[in-house]
Scaffold this motif. Sequence first.
Motif: not given
Length: 189
Positions: A67-68, A71, A80
Amino acid sequence: MVGQNIVTPDAAGIAASAKAAAKGRGLPPVHLWNPPFCGDLDMQIKRDGTWFYMGTPIGRFELVKLFSSILKLEDGKYFLVTPVEKVGITVEDAPFVAVDFNVSEGVLTFETHVGDFVAAGAEHPIRVVRDAKTGEPSPYIMVRAGLEALIDRKSFYRLVDVGVHHEGWFGVWSDGVFFQIIPSKELDG
């Protein structure tokens, strides 16, 4: 008339899209992706770097790291982003936390809680914001594309240990750039 199939974004769908888009090594090219906004996701990054989905901490490091990597910051809001969808999330302070750093040949290289490494310098500045009431510092380093990491307390204390006075300021040097922490006259002793 045929009705449109409305899809509500969820973390599993975003993760699947992100995995499909992540080809090879390195970060996905989120700066090139401009999909339609699909709504907000009940996802939050707390000040300590913990990611929550629907009020529950995300315990799988691999998922948080994924997920990071997708971003993106646009107009002060966090998203996201995959090639086909963009969902809003909430970030309490900064999306990353710098948990350590090393010094080598005059360069401070920070590591974030998701395993990113960034060398402080002109493109990755360090900044310190002080609370107007308490004076407490909140130090940050730019990681990428407007996304910052809050430098954790132990690392900040270590930064102070390598700090020097320069032109009326106490701060640190990295890659030939001086980053101000506090005016020298405000330090005791």
